[in-house]
Design an enzyme around this catalytic site. Structure first.
Site, PDB file in Angstrom:
ATOM      1  N   HIS A 103      -5.145 -11.999  -6.504  1.00 44.69           N
ATOM      2  CA  HIS A 103      -6.263 -11.315  -5.849  1.00 44.69           C
ATOM      3  C   HIS A 103      -7.625 -11.854  -6.244  1.00 44.69           C
ATOM      4  CE1 HIS A 103      -6.846  -7.182  -3.703  1.00 44.69           C
ATOM      5  NE2 HIS A 103      -7.550  -8.135  -3.137  1.00 44.69           N
ATOM      6  N   ASP A 137      -5.010  -1.354  -2.464  1.00 44.55           N
ATOM      7  CA  ASP A 137      -4.522  -1.844  -3.749  1.00 44.55           C
ATOM      8  C   ASP A 137      -4.062  -0.683  -4.620  1.00 44.55           C
ATOM      9  OD1 ASP A 137      -4.154  -3.396  -6.136  1.00 44.55           O
ATOM     10  OD2 ASP A 137      -5.778  -4.725  -5.526  1.00 44.55           O
ATOM     11  N   HIS A 148      -4.338  -1.014  -7.751  1.00 50.30           N
ATOM     12  CA  HIS A 148      -5.223  -1.182  -8.905  1.00 50.30           C
ATOM     13  C   HIS A 148      -6.680  -1.219  -8.453  1.00 50.30           C
ATOM     14  CE1 HIS A 148      -1.295  -3.143  -9.679  1.00 50.30           C
ATOM     15  NE2 HIS A 148      -1.389  -2.493 -10.830  1.00 50.30           N
ATOM     16  N   ASP A 171      -9.068  -3.223  -9.690  1.00 48.98           N
ATOM     17  CA  ASP A 171      -9.647  -4.576  -9.743  1.00 48.98           C
ATOM     18  C   ASP A 171     -11.120  -4.521 -10.111  1.00 48.98           C
ATOM     19  OD1 ASP A 171      -7.157  -5.413  -9.041  1.00 48.98           O
ATOM     20  OD2 ASP A 171      -7.652  -6.014  -7.012  1.00 48.98           O
ATOM     21  N   HIS A 174      -7.301 -11.547 -11.899  1.00 51.04           N
ATOM     22  CA  HIS A 174      -6.899 -10.814 -10.687  1.00 51.04           C
ATOM     23  C   HIS A 174      -7.115  -9.309 -10.843  1.00 51.04           C
ATOM     24  CE1 HIS A 174      -2.344  -9.836 -11.619  1.00 51.04           C
ATOM     25  NE2 HIS A 174      -3.111  -9.568 -12.651  1.00 51.04           N
ATOM     26  N   ASP A 199      -3.561  -6.057  -0.876  1.00 46.86           N
ATOM     27  CA  ASP A 199      -2.668  -6.425  -1.963  1.00 46.86           C
ATOM     28  C   ASP A 199      -1.323  -5.761  -1.673  1.00 46.86           C
ATOM     29  OD1 ASP A 199      -1.248  -6.527  -4.427  1.00 46.86           O
ATOM     30  OD2 ASP A 199      -3.124  -6.680  -5.546  1.00 46.86           O
ATOM     31  N   ASP A 221       0.971  -4.948  -3.487  1.00 46.33           N
ATOM     32  CA  ASP A 221       1.410  -3.916  -4.430  1.00 46.33           C
ATOM     33  C   ASP A 221       0.850  -2.540  -4.081  1.00 46.33           C
ATOM     34  OD1 ASP A 221      -1.160  -3.562  -5.627  1.00 46.33           O
ATOM     35  OD2 ASP A 221      -0.736  -4.977  -7.227  1.00 46.33           O
ATOM     36  N   GLU A 265      -0.973 -11.489  -3.476  1.00 45.85           N
ATOM     37  CA  GLU A 265      -0.039 -11.076  -4.524  1.00 45.85           C
ATOM     38  C   GLU A 265       1.424 -11.062  -4.083  1.00 45.85           C
ATOM     39  OE1 GLU A 265      -0.794 -10.815  -7.629  1.00 45.85           O
ATOM     40  OE2 GLU A 265      -2.975 -10.569  -7.685  1.00 45.85           O
TER      41      GLU A 265
END
Length: 305
Positions: free
Chosen positions: A103, A125, A127, A129, A142, A228, A230, A277
């Site tokens: 990312h 996402d 996360h 980030d 990332h 992303d 994930d 990702e």
């Protein structure tokens, strides 16, 4: 959509803590991204891959810029190349479809998209980030791209942050479920709008995504969608480097992309789309890459009827 799509591959894993995500662009191409878009009547050209140095090309002891940001000089160089290719695509009237890679490539994508126009971002996402070199527990870049784009912390004086035309008020993160302590505090102190999986549970994914789009389109010239994989639950997308249980379902993901198509793509507000990702080494029969293709198609106009 009326604009053509230009695929730009960024086979980079320098920002991640697991090898394999550099093969993501090849996996997504192999899953049929060009054929899928052409089937929708979307003209799709492939601009090839941005050159990326290998970690093995560096002495391990020089793999960090200071103790807390691994391979940051190399990542910055790659992101400059990404920004140039993205900017060229925009100048030609194309919508960049950027395939990662980890990312951290988003620093370059957003830099290229926002050189002349103000930009909103919808960031799907698990996360945040939103770490910086000082707050990151891992030093993996990332986990820092959104902070880097917005010039947080040590990134304030970075060339890309000074050139990026993005306001915190026009950034929405969707689907958060794994956030570090310092990162959580930084997000709360910022003007970024963050929607957690709890928000999606309580309100439904389409209401949350609709609000996120409103945030990103409020007074901006265009919207960048950074996805992303994930963001999805690992049962749907197993081939990612940092899976987190409790993500969105297959249908929730498609409903979100279909809504993006109606509110962003069809209105001409889509500046760029990014898929990151995907890690084929951790995948099962390339199903995560195939899912990435499906979601891109939904965002760019594929419908059930």
């Amino acid at each position: 959509m009326e604009a053509d799509v230009r695929v730009i591959g960024v086979p980079m894993d320098l920002g991640a803590d697991r090898r394999g995500v550099d093969m993501g662009p090849s996996a997504i191409r192999y899953a049929g991204i060009a054929e899928e878009l052409e089937g929708l009547g979307v003209s799709c050209t492939d601009g090839g891959d941005v050159p990326v140095p290998r970690p093995e090309q560096r002495d391990e002891s020089s793999g960090r810029d200071g103790p807390d940001a691994k391979y940051l000089p190399e990542i910055a160089t790659v992101c400059e190349r990404v920004a140039a290719d993205v900017s060229d695509a925009v100048a030609a009237g194309d919508v960049p479809l950027v395939l990662g890679g980890d990312h951290s490539i988003a620093i370059g994508t957003v830099g290229g998209l926002s050189r002349s126009d103000s930009l909103g971002i919808v960031w799907f996402d698990a996360h945040g980030d939103f770490n910086t070199p000082a707050t990151s527990p891992s030093g993996n870049v990332h986990g820092m791209p959104l902070a880097a784009i917005l010039g947080q912390g040590e990134f304030a004086d970075a060339d890309w942050a000074e050139a990026t035309n993005v306001s915190e008020e026009n950034v929405a993160i969707v689907g958060l479920r794994s956030v570090d302590d310092a990162e959580r505090a930084a997000i709360r102190q910022s003007d970024v709008t963050a929607y957690t999986m709890s928000d999606i549970d309580e309100r439904g994914v389409t209401d949350v995504v609709s609000d996120a789009i409103d945030v990103a389109t409020d007074g901006t010239d265009g919207v960048h969608v950074s996805l992303d994989l994930d963001w999805l639950d690992p049962t749907e997308a197993p081939g990612v480097g940092t899976p987190e249980r409790g993500g969105v379902s297959y249908r929730e993901a498609h409903a979100s992309m279909e809504l993006l198509n109606r509110k962003v793509t069809e209105t001409g507000a889509l500046s760029g789309l990014e898929l990151v990702e995907v890690n084929p080494i951790l995948d099962e029969h390339n199903e995560t890459a195939e899912l990435a293709v499906e979601l891109a198609a939904s965002a760019l106009g594929k419908r059930i009827l």
